[in-house]
Design a protein around this motif. Structure first.
Motif, PDB file in Angstrom:
ATOM      1  N   PRO A   1       0.804  -1.230   0.000  1.00 38.16           N
ATOM      2  CA  PRO A   1       0.000   0.000   0.000  1.00 38.16           C
ATOM      3  C   PRO A   1       0.836   1.280   0.000  1.00 38.16           C
TER       4      PRO A   1
ATOM      5  N   LYS B   1      -8.029  -9.942   4.511  1.00 36.92           N
ATOM      6  CA  LYS B   1      -7.619  -8.937   5.494  1.00 36.92           C
ATOM      7  C   LYS B   1      -6.193  -8.468   5.223  1.00 36.92           C
ATOM      8  N   SER B   2      -5.310  -9.404   4.893  1.00 34.66           N
ATOM      9  CA  SER B   2      -3.909  -9.075   4.657  1.00 34.66           C
ATOM     10  C   SER B   2      -3.747  -8.138   3.464  1.00 34.66           C
TER      11      SER B   2
ATOM     12  N   GLN C   1      -6.039  -6.100   2.438  1.00 34.23           N
ATOM     13  CA  GLN C   1      -6.871  -4.933   2.697  1.00 34.23           C
ATOM     14  C   GLN C   1      -8.016  -4.809   1.688  1.00 34.23           C
ATOM     15  N   ASN C   2      -8.598  -5.943   1.344  1.00 34.42           N
ATOM     16  CA  ASN C   2      -9.754  -6.002   0.450  1.00 34.42           C
ATOM     17  C   ASN C   2      -9.483  -5.400  -0.931  1.00 34.42           C
ATOM     18  N   ASN C   3      -8.221  -5.366  -1.328  1.00 28.63           N
ATOM     19  CA  ASN C   3      -7.849  -4.874  -2.648  1.00 28.63           C
ATOM     20  C   ASN C   3      -8.183  -5.956  -3.674  1.00 28.63           C
TER      21      ASN C   3
ATOM     22  N   CYS D   1      -0.529 -10.577   8.989  1.00 27.89           N
ATOM     23  CA  CYS D   1      -1.067  -9.905   7.801  1.00 27.89           C
ATOM     24  C   CYS D   1       0.028  -9.176   7.032  1.00 27.89           C
ATOM     25  N   THR D   2       0.939  -8.561   7.751  1.00 23.46           N
ATOM     26  CA  THR D   2       2.053  -7.858   7.109  1.00 23.46           C
ATOM     27  C   THR D   2       2.940  -8.841   6.357  1.00 23.46           C
TER      28      THR D   2
ATOM     29  N   GLN E   1       1.031  -9.978   3.176  1.00 21.02           N
ATOM     30  CA  GLN E   1       0.976  -8.867   2.219  1.00 21.02           C
ATOM     31  C   GLN E   1       2.315  -8.677   1.524  1.00 21.02           C
TER      32      GLN E   1
ATOM     33  N   SER F   1      -4.686  -7.750  14.448  1.00 22.67           N
ATOM     34  CA  SER F   1      -3.425  -7.134  14.059  1.00 22.67           C
ATOM     35  C   SER F   1      -2.546  -6.920  15.284  1.00 22.67           C
TER      36      SER F   1
END
Length: 391
Positions: free
Chosen positions: A58, A210-211, A213-215, A264-265, A268, A325
């Motif tokens: 992001p 979630k990881s 971010q709904n992208n 999650c990080t 991602q 998180s």
């Protein structure tokens, strides 16, 4: 962001100020419509390209600009922390006891260029050959043809170098990068059946969403990847991602990996780094991959690193829980990593590569004894630590 002490906008301001202080001007842009991969180039006053970097996730633009400063600091700024040490002294340092890269140096009086690193509490020091910390050093050393230099050059990597808008940020990111390379190495060794088996997991759909971010663009790309999680090593979450269908038109399957105390990080990072490696693939990497393919395909065990065939069709247990998180501060994360390492007789050593201001710093970390087997996918035949140490 979990691993930052200031906001993205504040970080961007600090980074841009640093670049302008260096007399450079940046050109940065996104590499594709997802806005998850970015590149940055730094130009001098004569509009000559000086250095470049790339970023993912992001905050891809911030990451690309930060990496360009890392590269500029590593390869262009003069340094006064280089010292020459005898090979036998480097090999027999107390702090190097568990590091096969250092203990395998010849016990001779050959002088090797080093940098001094200190522990977080400044109570211990270690001298690390410059060539291990910076791949370009080999071309500049007077002893580039010596056996010690040739051995070290095989394991050379600038991993552990990180830019931070605070000293703690730089230290955390550098440390996580080294740990990431270590676990990736263990993963490679397990895939090749030359190291211990590792418990592998896959993320649930909810955790993956979630990881990322709904992208939706990222999720569409992730659907084509095999995403693996390792959660039982060094008290961190590690993730690796590679195409389900193998290399395709490429020599090797392009992979991405990530490591963090936050699951999650880590996920991602793995997914967006895989996208980055795919998007920014160039002729230099193609040539390196061709060389690597020749080496790997000739080995019964190593050939599995071409497309990870032994694990492509495994039914892995799912991490179903929608984990909250992580909330630790940056200093708390550093302390947690340090404590975990101490439990296995390992310590974080660090040095300052460049300090531009109180809030703009590039540092490098080194942890004696961690693996660098990941370098084998650069076409270099390397040995795991247990072989180097003869245990």
């Amino acid at each position: 962001m979990f691993e930052r002490e200031i906001t993205s906008s504040e970080a961007l301001f600090t980074i841009m100020s640093t670049i302008h202080t260096l007399g450079l001007h940046p050109v940065a842009h996104y590499a594709d419509p997802t806005n998850l991969v970015a590149t940055a180039e730094l130009f001098d006053k004569h509009n000559n390209l000086v250095e470049s970097g790339s970023g993912k996730g992001p905050d891809a633009l911030v990451g690309a600009l930060a990496e360009s400063i890392e590269h500029f600091s590593t390869f262009h700024l003069p340094t006064d922390d280089r010292v020459w040490q005898r090979s036998d002294i480097i090999a027999t340092q107390k702090a190097a006891t568990h590091d096969g890269l250092l203990t395998n140096l010849p016990l001779t009086d050959e002088l090797i260029e080093c940098v001094k690193l200190t522990t977080l509490d400044n109570n211990e020091t270690i001298f690390i050959p410059s060539i291990l910390l910076s791949p370009q050093t080999a071309n500049n050393t007077p002893s580039k043809n010596s056996s010690a230099t040739k051995f070290l050059n095989r394991y050379s990597s600038n991993s552990g170098i990180a830019y931070g808008c605070t000293e703690a940020e730089a230290l955390l990111h550098g440390t996580l990068e080294i740990i990431e390379r270590h676990i990736l190495s263990l993963f490679f060794m397990a895939v090749c059946a030359i190291g211990p088996k590792i418990r592998l997991y896959k993320p649930s759909k909810a955790l993956l969403r979630k990881s990322l971010q709904n992208n939706e663009s990222a999720l569409e790309l992730a659907d084509k990847l095999q995403i693996i999680i390792i959660k039982d090593l060094m008290s961190v979450y590690f993730s690796v991602a590679f195409p389900k269908n193998g290399p395709g038109d490429l020599h090797l399957s392009p992979i991405g990996s990530g490591c963090s105390l936050d699951i999650c990080t880590a996920i991602q990072r793995a997914v967006t780094e895989q996208l980055q490696s795919d998007l920014l693939y160039d002729t230099t990497e193609e040539a390196s991959d061709r060389k690597t393919l020749e080496i790997l395909s000739g080995s019964k065990n190593l050939k599995h690193l071409i497309d990870f065939s032994p694990i492509k069709n495994l039914k892995l247990p799912t991490i179903n829980e929608d984990l909250p998180s992580a909330k630790s501060t940056v200093p708390e994360q550093i302390y947690a990593l340090s404590k975990t390492l101490l439990n296995t007789n390992k310590k974080i050593f660090r040095r300052t590569v460049a300090r531009f201001s109180k809030n703009s710093i590039v540092s490098q970390t080194y942890i004696p004894g961690l693996e660098r087997f990941n370098i084998i996918r650069n076409g270099l035949l390397v040995a795991p630590q247990h072989i180097l140490r003869g245990v």
